[in-house]
Scaffold this motif. Structure first.
Motif, PDB file in Angstrom:
ATOM      1  N   LYS A  23       1.339   8.954  18.323  1.00 29.88           N
ATOM      2  CA  LYS A  23       2.266   8.071  18.844  1.00 29.88           C
ATOM      3  C   LYS A  23       3.369   7.571  17.580  1.00 29.88           C
ATOM      4  N   PHE A  24       4.676   7.890  18.510  1.00 33.28           N
ATOM      5  CA  PHE A  24       6.068   7.557  17.511  1.00 33.28           C
ATOM      6  C   PHE A  24       6.232   5.999  17.440  1.00 33.28           C
ATOM      7  N   ILE A  25       6.724   5.539  16.602  1.00 36.32           N
ATOM      8  CA  ILE A  25       7.306   4.390  16.411  1.00 36.32           C
ATOM      9  C   ILE A  25       8.525   4.231  16.977  1.00 36.32           C
ATOM     10  N   ARG A  26       8.948   3.162  18.031  1.00 36.10           N
ATOM     11  CA  ARG A  26      10.322   3.027  19.005  1.00 36.10           C
ATOM     12  C   ARG A  26      10.845   1.874  18.453  1.00 36.10           C
ATOM     13  N   LYS A  27      11.499   2.130  17.213  1.00 40.08           N
ATOM     14  CA  LYS A  27      12.484   1.149  16.595  1.00 40.08           C
ATOM     15  C   LYS A  27      13.764   0.964  17.310  1.00 40.08           C
ATOM     16  N   ASP A  28      13.918   2.355  17.764  1.00 41.36           N
ATOM     17  CA  ASP A  28      15.423   2.236  18.428  1.00 41.36           C
ATOM     18  C   ASP A  28      15.434   1.380  19.582  1.00 41.36           C
ATOM     19  N   VAL A  29      14.233   1.343  20.341  1.00 36.48           N
ATOM     20  CA  VAL A  29      14.220   0.463  21.718  1.00 36.48           C
ATOM     21  C   VAL A  29      14.459  -0.966  21.486  1.00 36.48           C
ATOM     22  N   VAL A  30      14.109  -1.340  20.195  1.00 33.37           N
ATOM     23  CA  VAL A  30      14.371  -2.872  20.028  1.00 33.37           C
ATOM     24  C   VAL A  30      15.696  -3.044  19.739  1.00 33.37           C
ATOM     25  N   GLU A  31      16.203  -2.183  18.825  1.00 30.82           N
ATOM     26  CA  GLU A  31      17.466  -2.033  18.450  1.00 30.82           C
ATOM     27  C   GLU A  31      18.701  -1.925  19.626  1.00 30.82           C
ATOM     28  N   MET A  91      -0.361   8.363  25.171  1.00 26.09           N
ATOM     29  CA  MET A  91       0.370   8.653  23.841  1.00 26.09           C
ATOM     30  C   MET A  91       1.377   9.886  23.870  1.00 26.09           C
ATOM     31  N   ASP A  92       2.208  10.188  22.673  1.00 22.36           N
ATOM     32  CA  ASP A  92       3.203  10.618  22.920  1.00 22.36           C
ATOM     33  C   ASP A  92       2.784  12.349  22.992  1.00 22.36           C
ATOM     34  N   ASP A  93       1.965  12.481  22.170  1.00 18.33           N
ATOM     35  CA  ASP A  93       1.299  13.943  22.175  1.00 18.33           C
ATOM     36  C   ASP A  93      -0.285  13.995  22.001  1.00 18.33           C
ATOM     37  N   VAL A  94      -0.906  14.941  22.703  1.00 21.55           N
ATOM     38  CA  VAL A  94      -2.204  15.125  22.720  1.00 21.55           C
ATOM     39  C   VAL A  94      -2.503  16.515  22.394  1.00 21.55           C
ATOM     40  N   ASP A  95      -3.369  16.984  21.408  1.00 19.14           N
ATOM     41  CA  ASP A  95      -3.856  18.311  21.222  1.00 19.14           C
ATOM     42  C   ASP A  95      -5.314  18.254  21.115  1.00 19.14           C
ATOM     43  N   SER A 123       6.489   8.052   8.303  1.00 19.47           N
ATOM     44  CA  SER A 123       7.338   6.787   8.481  1.00 19.47           C
ATOM     45  C   SER A 123       7.614   6.635  10.032  1.00 19.47           C
ATOM     46  N   ASP A 124       7.534   7.671  10.788  1.00 21.74           N
ATOM     47  CA  ASP A 124       8.188   7.438  12.199  1.00 21.74           C
ATOM     48  C   ASP A 124       6.721   7.716  13.283  1.00 21.74           C
ATOM     49  N   ARG A 125       5.531   7.694  12.699  1.00 17.67           N
ATOM     50  CA  ARG A 125       4.553   8.053  13.668  1.00 17.67           C
ATOM     51  C   ARG A 125       3.206   7.894  13.076  1.00 17.67           C
ATOM     52  N   ILE A 126       2.117   7.655  14.037  1.00 19.70           N
ATOM     53  CA  ILE A 126       0.629   7.764  13.489  1.00 19.70           C
ATOM     54  C   ILE A 126       0.074   8.818  14.330  1.00 19.70           C
ATOM     55  N   GLN A 127      -0.647   9.723  13.572  1.00 26.91           N
ATOM     56  CA  GLN A 127      -1.470  10.723  14.247  1.00 26.91           C
ATOM     57  C   GLN A 127      -2.686  10.248  14.078  1.00 26.91           C
ATOM     58  N   VAL A 128      -3.544  10.376  14.967  1.00 25.19           N
ATOM     59  CA  VAL A 128      -4.983   9.810  14.960  1.00 25.19           C
ATOM     60  C   VAL A 128      -5.916  11.033  15.561  1.00 25.19           C
ATOM     61  N   ASP A 129      -6.792  11.299  14.802  1.00 28.30           N
ATOM     62  CA  ASP A 129      -7.743  12.555  15.010  1.00 28.30           C
ATOM     63  C   ASP A 129      -9.186  11.976  15.174  1.00 28.30           C
ATOM     64  N   VAL A 130      -9.650  12.354  16.531  1.00 29.44           N
ATOM     65  CA  VAL A 130     -11.130  11.948  16.816  1.00 29.44           C
ATOM     66  C   VAL A 130     -11.787  13.019  16.754  1.00 29.44           C
ATOM     67  N   MET A 131     -12.687  13.508  15.976  1.00 29.07           N
ATOM     68  CA  MET A 131     -13.293  14.667  15.648  1.00 29.07           C
ATOM     69  C   MET A 131     -15.039  14.266  15.833  1.00 29.07           C
ATOM     70  N   ASP A 132     -15.423  15.471  16.438  1.00 23.61           N
ATOM     71  CA  ASP A 132     -16.997  15.578  16.551  1.00 23.61           C
ATOM     72  C   ASP A 132     -17.386  17.047  16.123  1.00 23.61           C
ATOM     73  N   ALA A 174      -1.972   0.480  12.996  1.00 21.42           N
ATOM     74  CA  ALA A 174      -0.815   0.506  13.838  1.00 21.42           C
ATOM     75  C   ALA A 174      -0.190  -0.918  13.457  1.00 21.42           C
ATOM     76  N   ASN A 175      -0.774  -1.986  13.746  1.00 19.90           N
ATOM     77  CA  ASN A 175      -0.053  -3.280  13.392  1.00 19.90           C
ATOM     78  C   ASN A 175       0.647  -3.346  12.352  1.00 19.90           C
ATOM     79  N   ARG A 176       0.030  -2.793  11.287  1.00 22.46           N
ATOM     80  CA  ARG A 176       0.618  -2.813   9.788  1.00 22.46           C
ATOM     81  C   ARG A 176       1.796  -1.789   9.926  1.00 22.46           C
ATOM     82  N   MET A 177       1.760  -0.854  10.737  1.00 24.98           N
ATOM     83  CA  MET A 177       2.943   0.049  10.735  1.00 24.98           C
ATOM     84  C   MET A 177       4.133  -0.555  11.592  1.00 24.98           C
ATOM     85  N   GLY A 178       3.834  -1.608  12.327  1.00 21.43           N
ATOM     86  CA  GLY A 178       4.968  -2.346  13.211  1.00 21.43           C
ATOM     87  C   GLY A 178       4.968  -1.750  14.459  1.00 21.43           C
ATOM     88  N   PHE A 179       4.078  -1.194  14.878  1.00 22.10           N
ATOM     89  CA  PHE A 179       3.980  -0.865  16.312  1.00 22.10           C
ATOM     90  C   PHE A 179       3.948  -2.170  17.357  1.00 22.10           C
TER      91      PHE A 179
END
Length: 162
Positions: free
Chosen positions: A141-149, A124-128, A75-84, A31-36
């Motif tokens: 979780k979506f990157i909120r670049k528009d908030v900074v701008e 998170m922005d969406d959980v399934d 480009s605009d989000r990360i999707q994290v899957d946690v599976m068992d 997430a840090n590398r993506m710019g969150f």
């Protein structure tokens, strides 16, 4: 959300409490590398820890097992899957039992009512949640670049003096 996935990272950890921190750190690094932002990364770390802890506590009930954490990068989000691949649960029963959490709820009552799921959905922005030969929790979780701008600071206008 039909945009092409840029990268895919997979991590398998033993379903033991002492390994949950590794999943948190891995997602944090991606997430840090993506710019969150720092706050967004902290939210993701907590949500991932809750999903992993649920797998440790409920899927394998202290037995042997493995948790897979997969990060799908767009480009605009990360999707994290946690599976068992452990014991499933009835999500509708959990949702019915949890109901709305208020400031008047006792901490013990909140813990017993699914606080982890509540936190994941709040942070998170969406959980399934899919239940099929185990549990797959998909958090986006979506990157909120528009908030900074919106504050007049865009990446192109920000200059550093070095």
């Amino acid at each position: 959300m039909s945009e092409k996935q840029i990268d895919f990272i997979r991590l398998n950890i033993p379903a033991k409490p002492e390994y949950v921190g590794i999943a948190r750190l891995a997602v944090s690094g991606v997430a840090n590398r993506m710019g969150f932002s720092y706050d967004e990364i902290e939210d993701m770390k907590l949500a991932v820890a809750e999903a992993c802890t649920n797998a440790v506590d409920h899927a394998y009930c202290g037995g042997d097992g493995e948790i897979e954490v997969a990060c799908k990068i767009f480009s605009d989000r990360i999707q994290v899957d946690v599976m068992d691949r452990g014991n499933s649960f009835d999500i509708s029963e959990i949702d019915e039992r949890t109901g709305p959490i208020t400031h008047q709820s006792s901490l013990n009552a909140v813990r017993e009512r699914g606080l982890g799921l509540y936190l994941m959905k709040t942070l998170m922005d969406d959980v399934d949640i899919q239940l099929d030969q185990g549990v797959v929790v998909t958090m986006t979780k979506f990157i909120r670049k528009d908030v900074v701008e919106s504050y007049g600071i865009s990446p192109s206008s920000h200059q550093t003096n070095r």
